[in-house]
Design a protein around this motif. Structure first.
Motif, PDB file in Angstrom:
ATOM      1  N   THR A   1     -22.536  24.015 148.820  1.00  7.44           N
ATOM      2  CA  THR A   1     -22.455  25.356 148.522  1.00  7.44           C
ATOM      3  C   THR A   1     -23.480  26.092 149.331  1.00  7.44           C
ATOM      4  O   THR A   1     -24.097  25.741 150.177  1.00  7.44           O
ATOM      5  CB  THR A   1     -22.832  25.435 147.017  1.00  7.44           C
ATOM      6  N   ASN A   2     -23.368  27.710 149.171  1.00 15.04           N
ATOM      7  CA  ASN A   2     -24.198  28.605 149.851  1.00 15.04           C
ATOM      8  C   ASN A   2     -25.497  28.510 149.276  1.00 15.04           C
ATOM      9  O   ASN A   2     -25.530  28.559 148.008  1.00 15.04           O
ATOM     10  CB  ASN A   2     -23.621  29.932 150.065  1.00 15.04           C
ATOM     11  N   LEU A   3     -26.699  28.304 150.007  1.00 17.00           N
ATOM     12  CA  LEU A   3     -27.966  28.248 149.315  1.00 17.00           C
ATOM     13  C   LEU A   3     -28.642  29.170 148.764  1.00 17.00           C
ATOM     14  O   LEU A   3     -29.823  29.326 148.155  1.00 17.00           O
ATOM     15  CB  LEU A   3     -28.765  27.267 150.333  1.00 17.00           C
ATOM     16  N   SER A   4     -28.053  30.384 148.949  1.00 23.75           N
ATOM     17  CA  SER A   4     -28.481  32.087 148.432  1.00 23.75           C
ATOM     18  C   SER A   4     -27.567  32.357 147.292  1.00 23.75           C
ATOM     19  O   SER A   4     -27.714  33.233 146.819  1.00 23.75           O
ATOM     20  CB  SER A   4     -28.533  32.674 149.576  1.00 23.75           C
ATOM     21  N   SER A   5     -26.623  31.473 146.922  1.00 22.62           N
ATOM     22  CA  SER A   5     -25.694  31.912 145.839  1.00 22.62           C
ATOM     23  C   SER A   5     -26.408  31.854 144.709  1.00 22.62           C
ATOM     24  O   SER A   5     -27.573  30.965 144.387  1.00 22.62           O
ATOM     25  CB  SER A   5     -24.625  30.829 145.814  1.00 22.62           C
ATOM     26  N   HIS A   6     -25.835  32.380 143.462  1.00 20.63           N
ATOM     27  CA  HIS A   6     -26.440  32.219 142.145  1.00 20.63           C
ATOM     28  C   HIS A   6     -26.753  30.687 141.735  1.00 20.63           C
ATOM     29  O   HIS A   6     -27.644  30.703 141.089  1.00 20.63           O
ATOM     30  CB  HIS A   6     -25.433  32.883 141.046  1.00 20.63           C
TER      31      HIS A   6
ATOM     32  N   ALA B   1     -15.548  30.487 157.554  1.00 27.10           N
ATOM     33  CA  ALA B   1     -16.021  31.308 156.090  1.00 27.10           C
ATOM     34  C   ALA B   1     -17.569  31.218 155.867  1.00 27.10           C
ATOM     35  O   ALA B   1     -17.809  32.050 155.227  1.00 27.10           O
ATOM     36  CB  ALA B   1     -14.885  30.636 155.381  1.00 27.10           C
ATOM     37  N   ALA B   2     -18.047  29.728 156.112  1.00 24.67           N
ATOM     38  CA  ALA B   2     -19.422  29.719 155.280  1.00 24.67           C
ATOM     39  C   ALA B   2     -20.419  30.507 156.106  1.00 24.67           C
ATOM     40  O   ALA B   2     -21.386  30.984 155.749  1.00 24.67           O
ATOM     41  CB  ALA B   2     -19.795  28.254 155.672  1.00 24.67           C
ATOM     42  N   LEU B   3     -19.947  30.652 157.527  1.00 25.19           N
ATOM     43  CA  LEU B   3     -20.948  31.641 158.214  1.00 25.19           C
ATOM     44  C   LEU B   3     -20.691  33.260 157.652  1.00 25.19           C
ATOM     45  O   LEU B   3     -21.680  33.842 157.755  1.00 25.19           O
ATOM     46  CB  LEU B   3     -20.739  31.587 159.816  1.00 25.19           C
TER      47      LEU B   3
ATOM     48  N   TRP C   1     -26.670  26.871 154.036  1.00 22.72           N
ATOM     49  CA  TRP C   1     -25.539  26.205 153.634  1.00 22.72           C
ATOM     50  C   TRP C   1     -26.055  24.840 153.317  1.00 22.72           C
ATOM     51  O   TRP C   1     -26.861  24.365 154.312  1.00 22.72           O
ATOM     52  CB  TRP C   1     -24.500  26.332 154.565  1.00 22.72           C
ATOM     53  N   GLY C   2     -25.655  24.112 152.455  1.00 20.71           N
ATOM     54  CA  GLY C   2     -26.140  22.780 152.162  1.00 20.71           C
ATOM     55  C   GLY C   2     -25.486  22.270 150.848  1.00 20.71           C
ATOM     56  O   GLY C   2     -24.574  22.658 150.061  1.00 20.71           O
ATOM     57  N   GLY C   3     -25.860  21.086 150.641  1.00 20.29           N
ATOM     58  CA  GLY C   3     -25.270  20.301 149.512  1.00 20.29           C
ATOM     59  C   GLY C   3     -26.420  19.753 148.583  1.00 20.29           C
ATOM     60  O   GLY C   3     -27.514  19.774 148.651  1.00 20.29           O
TER      61      GLY C   3
ATOM     62  N   LYS D   1     -29.808  29.664 143.383  1.00 21.62           N
ATOM     63  CA  LYS D   1     -30.932  30.083 142.849  1.00 21.62           C
ATOM     64  C   LYS D   1     -31.274  29.466 141.397  1.00 21.62           C
ATOM     65  O   LYS D   1     -32.410  29.171 141.068  1.00 21.62           O
ATOM     66  CB  LYS D   1     -30.586  31.684 142.777  1.00 21.62           C
ATOM     67  N   ASP D   2     -30.315  29.189 140.308  1.00 21.80           N
ATOM     68  CA  ASP D   2     -30.561  28.768 139.371  1.00 21.80           C
ATOM     69  C   ASP D   2     -30.971  27.316 139.497  1.00 21.80           C
ATOM     70  O   ASP D   2     -31.781  27.047 138.895  1.00 21.80           O
ATOM     71  CB  ASP D   2     -29.399  28.613 138.636  1.00 21.80           C
ATOM     72  N   ILE D   3     -30.409  26.472 140.208  1.00 22.04           N
ATOM     73  CA  ILE D   3     -30.933  25.267 140.414  1.00 22.04           C
ATOM     74  C   ILE D   3     -32.405  25.087 141.059  1.00 22.04           C
ATOM     75  O   ILE D   3     -33.215  24.273 140.947  1.00 22.04           O
ATOM     76  CB  ILE D   3     -30.079  24.330 141.441  1.00 22.04           C
ATOM     77  N   GLU D   4     -32.779  26.202 141.851  1.00 19.69           N
ATOM     78  CA  GLU D   4     -34.103  26.125 142.522  1.00 19.69           C
ATOM     79  C   GLU D   4     -35.210  26.334 141.181  1.00 19.69           C
ATOM     80  O   GLU D   4     -36.472  25.427 141.434  1.00 19.69           O
ATOM     81  CB  GLU D   4     -34.092  27.276 143.327  1.00 19.69           C
ATOM     82  N   GLN D   5     -34.862  27.041 140.189  1.00 25.55           N
ATOM     83  CA  GLN D   5     -35.941  27.043 139.241  1.00 25.55           C
ATOM     84  C   GLN D   5     -35.856  26.306 138.007  1.00 25.55           C
ATOM     85  O   GLN D   5     -36.561  25.984 137.290  1.00 25.55           O
ATOM     86  CB  GLN D   5     -36.042  28.766 138.776  1.00 25.55           C
ATOM     87  N   ASN D   6     -34.397  25.507 137.986  1.00 27.24           N
ATOM     88  CA  ASN D   6     -34.160  24.583 136.886  1.00 27.24           C
ATOM     89  C   ASN D   6     -33.037  23.788 137.311  1.00 27.24           C
ATOM     90  O   ASN D   6     -31.786  23.999 137.437  1.00 27.24           O
ATOM     91  CB  ASN D   6     -33.614  25.395 135.829  1.00 27.24           C
ATOM     92  N   PRO D   7     -33.460  22.487 137.799  1.00 25.65           N
ATOM     93  CA  PRO D   7     -32.489  21.549 138.484  1.00 25.65           C
ATOM     94  C   PRO D   7     -31.430  20.642 137.383  1.00 25.65           C
ATOM     95  O   PRO D   7     -30.660  20.022 137.925  1.00 25.65           O
ATOM     96  CB  PRO D   7     -33.635  20.688 139.222  1.00 25.65           C
ATOM     97  N   ASN D   8     -31.785  20.938 136.255  1.00 24.24           N
ATOM     98  CA  ASN D   8     -30.905  20.428 135.341  1.00 24.24           C
ATOM     99  C   ASN D   8     -29.492  21.092 135.044  1.00 24.24           C
ATOM    100  O   ASN D   8     -29.456  22.450 134.929  1.00 24.24           O
ATOM    101  CB  ASN D   8     -31.425  20.431 133.884  1.00 24.24           C
TER     102      ASN D   8
END
Length: 216
Positions: A81-86, A138-140, A176-178, A89-96
């Motif tokens: 996914t795009n690492l700046s997507s919603h 498209a990712a760019l 961008w990443g996984g 961001k959710d995963i960044e603060q709660n990876p569950n």
């Protein structure tokens, strides 16, 4: 025109067959692969690898969206996914997170609870470079989840990026990443007659998968 006043009457019996404990693999990843292969071979949908991923934001508000499963490893399930997507961001603060597969023509569902871990830059690059060129472009182009004034603006941005890299290799975007979702609980659901569905839960306890039948 369809009458929507009686949608509560829409129902059907689930008669594809039951699910017994002796039919299940000891390891849920192995069982998942078995069902995924059957879903692909059934040609029931254009997207058998589509899964919903549920996350929660900093205010504990849940959200879901559909992404594509790209790899199944012994450790878990991979998507990009795009690492700046919603979602990122959710995963960044709660990876569950929770992953959900609905293969309804087969009367099957799989629900996966786990923890999302970022993949390495090497893993990201390996997959990105395997994608079709238009997908790379498209990712760019897309600043995922950000507002844009029109579709025309998006198409123009795509063409600009396409012309910029017309004769060059497309670089892996740093945004961008996984993720690898490492499961802690996996439930397999098979529809049953009279709403007596078959549900089995694999739960990881001290590094060992325990299997339990759940009531429907």
């Amino acid at each position: 025109m369809t009458d929507l006043t009686h949608i509560d009457d829409i129902r059907r019996e689930y008669l594809k067959g039951g699910l017994n404990e002796q039919d299940l693999a000891e390891n849920p990843i192995e069982q998942f692969n078995k069902w995924l292969e059957q879903a692909i071979n059934a040609n029931m949908t254009a997207d058998p690898t589509a899964m919903n991923i549920a996350t929660v934001d900093e205010f504990n508000r849940p959200s879901q969206r559909t992404v594509l499963l790209k790899q199944v490893k012994d450790e878990g399930f991979v998507f990009f996914t795009n690492l700046s997507s919603h979602k990122a961001k959710d995963i960044e603060q709660n990876p569950n997170v929770n992953l959900h597969f609905a293969w309804l023509p087969l009367e099957r569902q799989i629900s996966i609870q786990g923890v999302a871990h970022k993949l390495s830059l090497t893993e990201n690059a390996k997959y990105f470079l395997s994608r079709p060129r238009d997908s790379q472009l498209a990712a760019l182009t897309s600043k995922q989840s950000k507002s844009i004034s029109s579709r025309k603006m998006l198409d123009m941005a795509f063409e600009q990026i396409k012309n910029k890299f017309k004769n060059n290799e497309i670089p892996v975007p740093d945004f961008w990443g996984g993720y690898l979702v490492v499961p802690e609980r996996i439930e397999f659901w098979q529809g049953g007659a009279k709403r007596l569905h078959d549900r089995f839960e694999y739960r990881l306890v001290d590094g060992v998968w325990e299997l339990h039948r759940l009531q429907p």
